[in-house]
Design a protein around this motif. Structure first.
Motif, PDB file in Angstrom:
ATOM      1  N   UNK A 198       0.829  -1.217   0.000  1.00 31.27           N
ATOM      2  CA  UNK A 198       0.000   0.000   0.000  1.00 31.27           C
ATOM      3  C   UNK A 198       0.851   1.250   0.000  1.00 31.27           C
ATOM      4  N   UNK A 199       1.939   1.235   0.774  1.00 31.71           N
ATOM      5  CA  UNK A 199       2.760   2.433   0.886  1.00 31.71           C
ATOM      6  C   UNK A 199       3.425   2.764  -0.447  1.00 31.71           C
ATOM      7  N   UNK A 200       3.845   1.761  -1.176  1.00 35.05           N
ATOM      8  CA  UNK A 200       4.449   1.993  -2.484  1.00 35.05           C
ATOM      9  C   UNK A 200       3.433   2.639  -3.425  1.00 35.05           C
ATOM     10  N   UNK A 201       2.196   2.184  -3.368  1.00 33.93           N
ATOM     11  CA  UNK A 201       1.138   2.771  -4.199  1.00 33.93           C
ATOM     12  C   UNK A 201       0.893   4.229  -3.824  1.00 33.93           C
TER      13      UNK A 201
ATOM     14  N   UNK B  40       8.830   8.224   8.062  1.00 34.61           N
ATOM     15  CA  UNK B  40       8.486   7.171   7.121  1.00 34.61           C
ATOM     16  C   UNK B  40       8.261   7.822   5.765  1.00 34.61           C
ATOM     17  N   UNK B  41       9.021   7.381   4.760  1.00 44.83           N
ATOM     18  CA  UNK B  41       8.877   8.049   3.475  1.00 44.83           C
ATOM     19  C   UNK B  41       9.295   7.211   2.289  1.00 44.83           C
ATOM     20  N   UNK B  42       9.016   7.784   1.130  1.00 42.04           N
ATOM     21  CA  UNK B  42       9.409   7.139  -0.112  1.00 42.04           C
ATOM     22  C   UNK B  42       9.314   8.106  -1.269  1.00 42.04           C
ATOM     23  N   UNK B  43      10.177   7.896  -2.248  1.00 35.77           N
ATOM     24  CA  UNK B  43      10.153   8.696  -3.474  1.00 35.77           C
ATOM     25  C   UNK B  43      10.896   7.909  -4.537  1.00 35.77           C
ATOM     26  N   UNK B  44      10.305   7.879  -5.744  1.00 28.68           N
ATOM     27  CA  UNK B  44      10.921   7.075  -6.789  1.00 28.68           C
ATOM     28  C   UNK B  44      10.935   5.630  -6.347  1.00 28.68           C
ATOM     29  N   UNK B  45      12.030   4.971  -6.453  1.00 31.11           N
ATOM     30  CA  UNK B  45      12.137   3.584  -6.013  1.00 31.11           C
ATOM     31  C   UNK B  45      12.819   3.438  -4.671  1.00 31.11           C
ATOM     32  N   UNK B  46      12.914   4.529  -3.899  1.00 28.71           N
ATOM     33  CA  UNK B  46      13.599   4.507  -2.610  1.00 28.71           C
ATOM     34  C   UNK B  46      12.606   4.740  -1.480  1.00 28.71           C
TER      35      UNK B  46
ATOM     36  N   UNK C 133      15.676  15.747  17.165  1.00 28.88           N
ATOM     37  CA  UNK C 133      15.850  16.247  15.796  1.00 28.88           C
ATOM     38  C   UNK C 133      17.151  15.802  15.127  1.00 28.88           C
ATOM     39  N   UNK C 134      17.830  14.802  15.685  1.00 30.65           N
ATOM     40  CA  UNK C 134      19.058  14.277  15.106  1.00 30.65           C
ATOM     41  C   UNK C 134      18.809  12.829  14.666  1.00 30.65           C
ATOM     42  N   UNK C 135      19.209  12.495  13.441  1.00 29.47           N
ATOM     43  CA  UNK C 135      18.992  11.151  12.916  1.00 29.47           C
ATOM     44  C   UNK C 135      19.902  10.161  13.643  1.00 29.47           C
ATOM     45  N   UNK C 136      19.310   9.143  14.243  1.00 29.05           N
ATOM     46  CA  UNK C 136      20.073   8.110  14.938  1.00 29.05           C
ATOM     47  C   UNK C 136      20.356   6.926  14.030  1.00 29.05           C
ATOM     48  N   UNK C 137      19.347   6.544  13.235  1.00 30.43           N
ATOM     49  CA  UNK C 137      19.542   5.472  12.264  1.00 30.43           C
ATOM     50  C   UNK C 137      18.472   5.577  11.194  1.00 30.43           C
ATOM     51  N   UNK C 138      18.823   5.127   9.992  1.00 28.41           N
ATOM     52  CA  UNK C 138      17.894   5.147   8.865  1.00 28.41           C
ATOM     53  C   UNK C 138      17.978   3.816   8.137  1.00 28.41           C
ATOM     54  N   UNK C 139      16.827   3.243   7.912  1.00 25.26           N
ATOM     55  CA  UNK C 139      16.721   2.036   7.107  1.00 25.26           C
ATOM     56  C   UNK C 139      16.293   2.485   5.715  1.00 25.26           C
TER      57      UNK C 139
ATOM     58  N   UNK D 206      10.639  -1.989   3.490  1.00 28.03           N
ATOM     59  CA  UNK D 206       9.245  -1.759   3.112  1.00 28.03           C
ATOM     60  C   UNK D 206       8.310  -2.508   4.061  1.00 28.03           C
ATOM     61  N   UNK D 207       8.716  -3.654   4.554  1.00 26.63           N
ATOM     62  CA  UNK D 207       7.888  -4.382   5.530  1.00 26.63           C
ATOM     63  C   UNK D 207       7.791  -3.600   6.835  1.00 26.63           C
ATOM     64  N   UNK D 208       8.892  -3.009   7.276  1.00 21.32           N
ATOM     65  CA  UNK D 208       8.893  -2.180   8.488  1.00 21.32           C
ATOM     66  C   UNK D 208       7.990  -0.963   8.280  1.00 21.32           C
ATOM     67  N   UNK D 209       8.066  -0.359   7.104  1.00 24.05           N
ATOM     68  CA  UNK D 209       7.247   0.809   6.782  1.00 24.05           C
ATOM     69  C   UNK D 209       5.765   0.450   6.802  1.00 24.05           C
TER      70      UNK D 209
END
Length: 162
Positions: A5-8, A30-36, A45-51, A83-86
Motif C-alpha cells: 500500500x505504501x508503495x502505491x 516514514x517516506x518514499x520517493x521514486x524507487x527509494x 531532531x538528530x537522525x540516529x539510524x535510517x533504514x 518496506x515491511x517495516x514501513x
C-alpha cells in the motif's frame, strides 16, 4: 513481486513522507520517493539510524545507516525488510481486532482523519482521510506506544535521505 500500500501511495503522490512523533522528542520518519523508501529514527531532531530500501528491476536492496561522517556505518539488511517495516508502522493498528468493525468518526481539522475509539477511550487511533496512514495512536495501558502526526510532505517537498 509483492505489492505494498505504501508503495502505491508514494507513486500516486510522487513522493510521500510523514513523521510519527513519540514522547521524549523521538520521531519516526516514514517516506518514499521514486524507487527509494526509508524509515528513520530521530532523537532530539538528530537522525540516529535510517533504514533504506531501494527497488530496482524488481529486486530490493536494503541497508541500515548509523552515524555521520567518519563514524557513519552502513550495514546490509535483508532484502525487502525496509518496506515491511514501513508497512507495519504506516498502517499501525489498522488491522487490529478492536478497530475492525468499528464505525469511525470523521474529524474535520487541519488534517482530516477517521477517529477510532476503544472502550471509554482506553485506545484511540487516527487514520488520515486523504492518505490512509496512521497519524495518531494512544493506549492508556501503554503510554510510550502513543504518537501523533508531526509533519507530512508530498510530491516535490519530499527529499530522499543521503
Amino acid at each position: 513481486m509483492e505489492s505494498y500500500r505504501f508503495m502505491e501511495l508514494v507513486e500516486k503522490e510522487k513522493g510521500f513522507e510523514f513523521y510519527q512523533a513519540f514522547r521524549d522528542e523521538v520521531d519516526w520518519v516514514i517516506g518514499g520517493k521514486g524507487g527509494t523508501y526509508w524509515f528513520s529514527v530521530l532523537k532530539d531532531q538528530s537522525v540516529k539510524e535510517t533504514y533504506i530500501g531501494t527497488l530496482k528491476d524488481g529486486v530490493w536492496a536494503d541497508c541500515k545507516v548509523k552515524g555521520k561522517g567518519k563514524k557513519r556505518t552502513v550495514t546490509e539488511m535483508p532484502a525487502g525488510s525496509t518496506i515491511k517495516r514501513i508497512e507495519e508502522r504506516a498502517y499501525f493498528m489498522q488491522d487490529a481486532e478492536w478497530v475492525k468493525g468499528r464505525k469511525p468518526r470523521l474529524v474535520q481539522d487541519a488534517h482530516p482523519h477517521y477517529h477510532y475509539v476503544y472502550g471509554m477511550g482506553d485506545k484511540a487511533l487516527d487514520v488520515s482521510e486523504a492518505y490512509g496512514v496512521s497519524i495518531a495512536y494512544s493506549d492508556l495501558k501503554d503510554l510510550p506506544a502513543g504518537f501523533h502526526l508531526r509533519y507530512l510532505y508530498t510530491g516535490k517537498d519530499v527529499e530522499i535521505p543521503d
